[in-house]
Design an enzyme around this catalytic site. Sequence first.
Site, short mmCIF file in Angstrom:
data_model
loop_
_atom_site.label_atom_id
_atom_site.label_comp_id
_atom_site.label_asym_id
_atom_site.label_seq_id
_atom_site.Cartn_x
_atom_site.Cartn_y
_atom_site.Cartn_z
N GLY A 90 -3.46 -28.52 -12.47
CA GLY A 90 -3.16 -28.54 -11.26
C GLY A 90 -4.45 -28.21 -10.51
O GLY A 90 -4.06 -26.56 -10.60
N GLU A 91 -5.56 -28.32 -9.48
CA GLU A 91 -6.02 -27.67 -8.72
C GLU A 91 -5.54 -27.07 -7.68
O GLU A 91 -6.20 -26.57 -7.02
CB GLU A 91 -7.58 -28.35 -8.93
CG GLU A 91 -8.25 -28.45 -9.38
CD GLU A 91 -9.66 -29.14 -8.83
OE1 GLU A 91 -9.51 -29.84 -7.68
OE2 GLU A 91 -11.20 -29.26 -10.00
N LYS A 92 -3.86 -28.29 -7.41
CA LYS A 92 -3.72 -27.46 -6.36
C LYS A 92 -3.45 -26.36 -6.45
O LYS A 92 -3.08 -25.12 -5.73
CB LYS A 92 -2.33 -28.21 -6.45
CG LYS A 92 -1.38 -27.59 -5.25
CD LYS A 92 0.00 -28.23 -5.00
CE LYS A 92 0.82 -27.43 -3.88
NZ LYS A 92 2.37 -26.59 -4.80
N GLY A 124 1.88 -35.82 -7.79
CA GLY A 124 0.92 -34.71 -8.51
C GLY A 124 0.89 -34.58 -9.99
O GLY A 124 0.43 -34.72 -10.47
N HIS A 125 2.25 -34.30 -10.81
CA HIS A 125 2.58 -33.34 -11.67
C HIS A 125 2.00 -35.05 -12.55
O HIS A 125 1.64 -35.60 -13.91
CB HIS A 125 4.20 -33.75 -12.21
CG HIS A 125 4.68 -32.30 -11.33
ND1 HIS A 125 5.04 -32.56 -10.76
CD2 HIS A 125 4.51 -30.84 -11.67
CE1 HIS A 125 5.71 -31.33 -10.02
NE2 HIS A 125 5.22 -30.01 -11.25
N ARG A 166 8.21 -28.24 -3.62
CA ARG A 166 9.09 -27.02 -2.71
C ARG A 166 8.82 -28.27 -1.17
O ARG A 166 10.01 -27.71 -0.11
CB ARG A 166 8.34 -26.39 -2.19
CG ARG A 166 8.32 -25.42 -3.08
CD ARG A 166 7.51 -23.33 -2.39
NE ARG A 166 8.21 -22.64 -3.91
CZ ARG A 166 7.57 -22.35 -4.63
NH1 ARG A 166 6.29 -22.74 -5.02
NH2 ARG A 166 8.31 -21.30 -5.23
N SER A 225 3.89 -31.86 -3.50
CA SER A 225 4.86 -29.99 -3.61
C SER A 225 6.12 -29.99 -4.40
O SER A 225 6.89 -30.80 -3.56
CB SER A 225 4.25 -28.71 -3.38
OG SER A 225 4.93 -27.72 -3.63
N LEU A 253 9.28 -33.07 -10.36
CA LEU A 253 8.15 -33.82 -11.04
C LEU A 253 7.59 -34.93 -9.55
O LEU A 253 9.11 -35.76 -9.29
CB LEU A 253 8.11 -34.89 -12.38
CG LEU A 253 8.47 -33.78 -13.23
CD1 LEU A 253 8.66 -34.11 -14.73
CD2 LEU A 253 7.43 -32.21 -13.44
N GLY A 258 9.21 -28.66 -13.83
CA GLY A 258 10.04 -29.90 -12.22
C GLY A 258 10.28 -30.45 -11.71
O GLY A 258 9.61 -29.54 -10.83
P1 AMP Z 1 4.70 -26.65 -10.95
O1 AMP Z 1 5.83 -27.62 -11.05
O2 AMP Z 1 4.49 -26.67 -9.37
O3 AMP Z 1 4.39 -25.50 -11.61
O4 AMP Z 1 3.10 -27.26 -11.51
C1 AMP Z 1 2.84 -28.02 -12.69
C2 AMP Z 1 1.30 -28.06 -12.48
O5 AMP Z 1 1.57 -29.43 -11.81
C3 AMP Z 1 0.80 -27.05 -12.27
O6 AMP Z 1 -0.19 -27.05 -13.66
C4 AMP Z 1 0.71 -28.23 -11.43
O7 AMP Z 1 -0.72 -27.28 -10.12
C5 AMP Z 1 0.09 -29.29 -10.90
N1 AMP Z 1 0.38 -30.44 -9.51
C6 AMP Z 1 1.46 -29.48 -8.62
N2 AMP Z 1 1.34 -30.31 -7.69
C7 AMP Z 1 0.60 -30.86 -7.68
C8 AMP Z 1 -0.42 -31.58 -7.13
N3 AMP Z 1 -0.36 -31.90 -5.52
N4 AMP Z 1 -1.79 -32.10 -7.02
C9 AMP Z 1 -2.31 -32.07 -8.65
N5 AMP Z 1 -1.72 -31.40 -9.52
C10 AMP Z 1 -0.36 -30.62 -9.33
#
Ligand code: AMP
Length: 283
Positions: free
Chosen positions: A147-149, A36-37, A187, A185, A33, A31
């Site tokens: 995501g490659e992040k 990136g998401h 964060r 992010s 979001l 979440g």
């Molecule tokens: P999270 O909500 O942080 O667990 O992220 C969920 C998915 O979104 C994960 O596969 C992350 O790698 C992807 N994600 C988060 N931030 C980015 C970003 N800036 N670019 C691409 N993918 C992202």
Amino acid sequence: MQVFHKIADLQNRLFDDRKKSKSVGLVPTMGALHDGHASLVKKSIEDNDITVVSVFVNPTQFNDPKDLSSYPRDLDADCKLLETIGADYVFAPSVEEMYPTPDNRHFEFPPVTTVMEGAHRPGHFNGVCQVVSRLFYIVRPDRAYFGEKDWQQIAVVKAMVKSLCLNVKIVECPIVRESDGLARSSRNVLLSDDERKTAPNIFKALKEGVEYSKTHSVKETHDYVVNKINAIDGLDVEYFEIVDGDSLQDVENWNDSDYIVGCITVYCGKKPVRLIDHIKFKS
Ligand code: AMP
């Protein structure tokens, strides 16, 4: 778009979709979001008949209780964004729904789970595998988007899929950045205005590191990037590792591999906020 809180309701719905031979894409998220998401969700919509986005802040992957309690949460805003993009189903379970009993499974796939984040956040990838495997069992997606992040997370999820013989294709999506280069992010909202201005120096140093690497060794490049970032007030490098992009093993020379990535984690500011990023040296 439909929002599901119960596993059984989502599964019943997906059962009907599958009877109509619809393909299913899953985008696991925690979440808060952002773009990136959104890029992952858009890719899934392109590739599949049905896109499921899970929104679940998974307690078992947090090794720091303060990090878990401060993690941003806003399901209403997330649903609005997902509706605009065109997701089909949002799966937002409670902790009790996901873990009716404690998950005692233990996942370890050395070396990808033991280096970098694995070494610095004990138990983190175990929790990631617990939740992602549950999501895969619940949704049974044809494809899942990451995501490659979170570079290392992709390697860990791929190792898990192989080990559990799961029939799901892992689709890797490029990192999305702010216009000043900071990796997007959830964060980032925790950064103060001043910290937000400082944080883009992480990616700036990584880019300078790539230039520097053209005439310097791996070790010199490593030290150059770390020193550049640590010299900036409010930034503190936890680790910077220059590794093979698949095996995540350290490289000592630039010709050790054709695929070399630098992965970094930096503490930013007073609280501090833990930021991760990476850059490709060779691909
Ligand atoms: P999270 O909500 O942080 O667990 O992220 C969920 C998915 O979104 C994960 O596969 C992350 O790698 C992807 N994600 C988060 N931030 C980015 C970003 N800036 N670019 C691409 N993918 C992202």
